[in-house]
Write an enzyme that holds these catalytic residues in place. Structure first.
Site, PDB file in Angstrom:
ATOM      1  N   LYS A 133       0.865  -1.175   0.000  1.00 27.77           N
ATOM      2  CA  LYS A 133       0.000   0.000   0.000  1.00 27.77           C
ATOM      3  C   LYS A 133       0.897   1.218   0.000  1.00 27.77           C
ATOM      4  O   LYS A 133       2.026   1.170   0.510  1.00 27.77           O
ATOM      5  CB  LYS A 133      -0.877   0.028   1.253  1.00 27.77           C
ATOM      6  CG  LYS A 133      -2.110   0.874   1.103  1.00 27.77           C
ATOM      7  CD  LYS A 133      -3.215   0.090   0.422  1.00 27.77           C
ATOM      8  CE  LYS A 133      -4.450   0.902   0.171  1.00 27.77           C
ATOM      9  NZ  LYS A 133      -5.556   0.019  -0.254  1.00 27.77           N
ATOM     10  N   ASP A 173      -7.030   4.327  -4.538  1.00 27.42           N
ATOM     11  CA  ASP A 173      -7.684   4.147  -3.245  1.00 27.42           C
ATOM     12  C   ASP A 173      -8.344   5.499  -2.955  1.00 27.42           C
ATOM     13  O   ASP A 173      -8.573   6.279  -3.896  1.00 27.42           O
ATOM     14  CB  ASP A 173      -6.657   3.742  -2.167  1.00 27.42           C
ATOM     15  CG  ASP A 173      -7.312   3.167  -0.914  1.00 27.42           C
ATOM     16  OD1 ASP A 173      -7.678   1.983  -0.933  1.00 27.42           O
ATOM     17  OD2 ASP A 173      -7.476   3.898   0.073  1.00 27.42           O
TER      18      ASP A 173
HETATM   19  N1  GLU Z   1      -7.271   0.115  -3.004  1.00 26.91           N
HETATM   20  C1  GLU Z   1      -8.010  -1.066  -3.362  1.00 26.91           C
HETATM   21  C2  GLU Z   1      -8.037  -2.034  -2.193  1.00 26.91           C
HETATM   22  O1  GLU Z   1      -8.072  -1.592  -1.051  1.00 26.91           O
HETATM   23  C3  GLU Z   1      -7.563  -1.673  -4.679  1.00 26.91           C
HETATM   24  C4  GLU Z   1      -6.115  -2.053  -4.773  1.00 26.91           C
HETATM   25  C5  GLU Z   1      -5.675  -2.478  -6.181  1.00 26.91           C
HETATM   26  O2  GLU Z   1      -6.508  -2.494  -7.092  1.00 26.91           O
HETATM   27  O3  GLU Z   1      -4.498  -2.797  -6.321  1.00 26.91           O
HETATM   28  O4  GLU Z   1      -8.082  -3.222  -2.334  1.00 26.91           O
END
Ligand code: GLU
Length: 454
Positions: A133, A173
């Site tokens: 992340k 996100d």
């Molecule tokens: N931010 C999204 C999550 O919390 C998607 C992450 C992504 O697509 O890599 O899963």
């Protein structure tokens, strides 16, 4: 004499005391690890290979964290400075994968909690994706497109050294949508002179997948359908309260409406709207334009649809309904809210956001036998379609909307099945929180052990 349960609890407490000592003041990270270990520790202690392999210690230490300065110039010509991170948590089962969050509340603790959750969520999808992340304390709210562009280009100038289509593939996100992904991808392409699938959530014209925007919200509803089906129920004529008005909330609402349910609420950081007539497809289309094109506030809904009411500074948990979908952000549903939900007869809560329910709320709802779909399982549809975007990019072939949607439905069914396998109790009741955590754990732990000591 201590009982076995007391012994296990003592081990959990000891382990988490160590986490708190090694990661001071990282409260969101403490919470995510605590919830995970409460579910997984009994399983670890029953299996010597995990216990003797000190697997939980290894899993709670990120592979690495990159922290960097992002300087950019605002429209007035002043120099601004933000901090950014990429937490590469675990790549045991595939290249790092996870979103970028731009919000003033972003800290290392928030990104470590999100990165940790991402590892197990991604494992549940069955796709080869590790967990990461990233993000920044940059606030896109009120910034011009050019300011956002300059910030994204500056951030990517550093981030580009640490990512790659086989290394780490960021996505969106909170605060990072189509606009930001486009600026980030454009800058990566320019710096590297390579057109690769290094980010997901791209525009369809330049390698993005159909259904990616809808995927998290649709996935939450597909998962909910499976849970209800086990109790011989459907979504038809059910009432639902939803928090949030971003991608997850809006497409969760859209799919609920398509399934014949009635959506009563949406919210943003200023408050929530309650529409007793239901937020139908036309009204949703209006909210989508409001939020994505005009970047307006949810309170404007009441001017457009006067039978609705806006409740400033509140969340929608006091409204009676059958189903609740917290789709805004972490810790938006506390124990007091959970009590309200139970009193108001809510039957099922599905977490669309990451860790939206506090630990006390989760405990209360589980004890009250309310059906609870944890985020790791329920909101995995977004990253799952990101994984499908990576496959399409690697093949250099776009798939149809129907194809992606079918695969998403299959993945959500697979995740539900794993929750049943690891979460079914003797009386047939499914503990989805336990099931999701153990299923994700087993997959990642087995891969880590296979590599030896690393
Ligand atoms: N931010 C999204 C999550 O919390 C998607 C992450 C992504 O697509 O890599 O899963």
């Amino acid at each position: 004499m201590t009982t076995l349960a007391e012994d296990i609890q003592a081990q959990i407490d000891r382990f988490n005391a160590g986490i708190q000592e090694r990661n001071p003041a990282e409260y969101e990270f403490h919470q995510a690890v605590q919830e995970f270990t409460e579910m997984v520790m009994p399983y670890v202690l029953e299996h010597p290979k995990y216990r003797d392999g000190h697997i939980l210690e290894r899993m709670t230490e990120p592979d690495r964290i990159v922290i960097f300065r992002v300087c950019w110039e605002n429209d007035e010509g002043s120099i601004c400075c933000n901090r950014a991170w990429r937490v590469q948590f675990n790549n045991a089962i595939g290249p790092y994968k996870g979103g970028m969050r731009f919000h003033p509340s972003v800290t290392q603790s928030v990104l470590k909690f999100l990165g940790f959750e991402q590892v197990y969520k991604n494992a549940l999808t069955g796709l080869p994706m590790g967990g990461a992340k990233g993000g920044s304390n940059f606030n896109p709210k009120g910034k011009s497109d050019r300011e956002v562009m300059r910030f994204c280009q500056s951030l990517m100038t550093e981030l580009s050294r640490h990512i790659g289509e086989d290394t780490d593939v960021p996505a969106g996100d909170i605060g990072v949508g189509a606009r930001e992904i486009s600026y980030l991808f454009g800058q990566y392409k320019r710096l590297q002179n390579r057109f690769t699938g290094v980010l997901t959530g791209k525009g369809v014209a330049f390698g993005g997948s159909l259904i990616r925007t809808e995927a998290t919200g649709y996935g939450v509803v597909y998962f909910t359908k499976h849970m209800l089906a086990r109790h011989h129920k459907t979504l038809a004529n059910k009432t639902a309260i939803i928090s949030g008005s971003g991608n997850v909330a809006l497409y969760c609402a859209e799919k609920l409406v398509q399934e014949g349910a009635k959506v009563l609420t949406l919210s943003d950081s200023s408050g929530f709207i309650h529409d007793p007539d239901g937020i139908d497809q036309n009204k949703l289309a209006w909210v989508m334009t409001l939020k994505t094109e005009r970047r307006g506030r949810i309170s404007e809904y009441t001017e457009q649809y006067p039978t609705s009411t806006f409740y400033p500074g509140q969340r929608p948990w006091s409204v009676s309904a059958d189903l609740a979908f917290p789709c805004a952000t972490q810790n938006e549903l506390a124990e007091g809210d959970a009590k309200l939900l139970v009193t108001n007869g809510i039957q099922l809560v599905a977490e669309g956001a990451n860790m939206p329910c506090t630990m006390e709320a989760v405990r209360y709802m589980c004890e009250a036998d309310l059906l609870l779909a944890p985020a790791k399982a329920a909101n995995a549809g977004g990253v799952a379609v990101s994984g499908l975007e990576q496959s399409q990019n690697a093949q250099r072939l776009p798939w149809t909307r129907e194809d992606v949607d079918h695969r998403l439905q299959d993945i959500m069914a697979h995740i539900h099945q794993q929750c049943v396998v690891y979460g079914e109790e003797k009386d047939g009741h499914i503990d989805y929180v336990r099931g999701a955590n153990i299923a994700g754990f087993v997959k990642v732990a087995d891969a880590m052990l296979a590599y030896g000591i690393a």
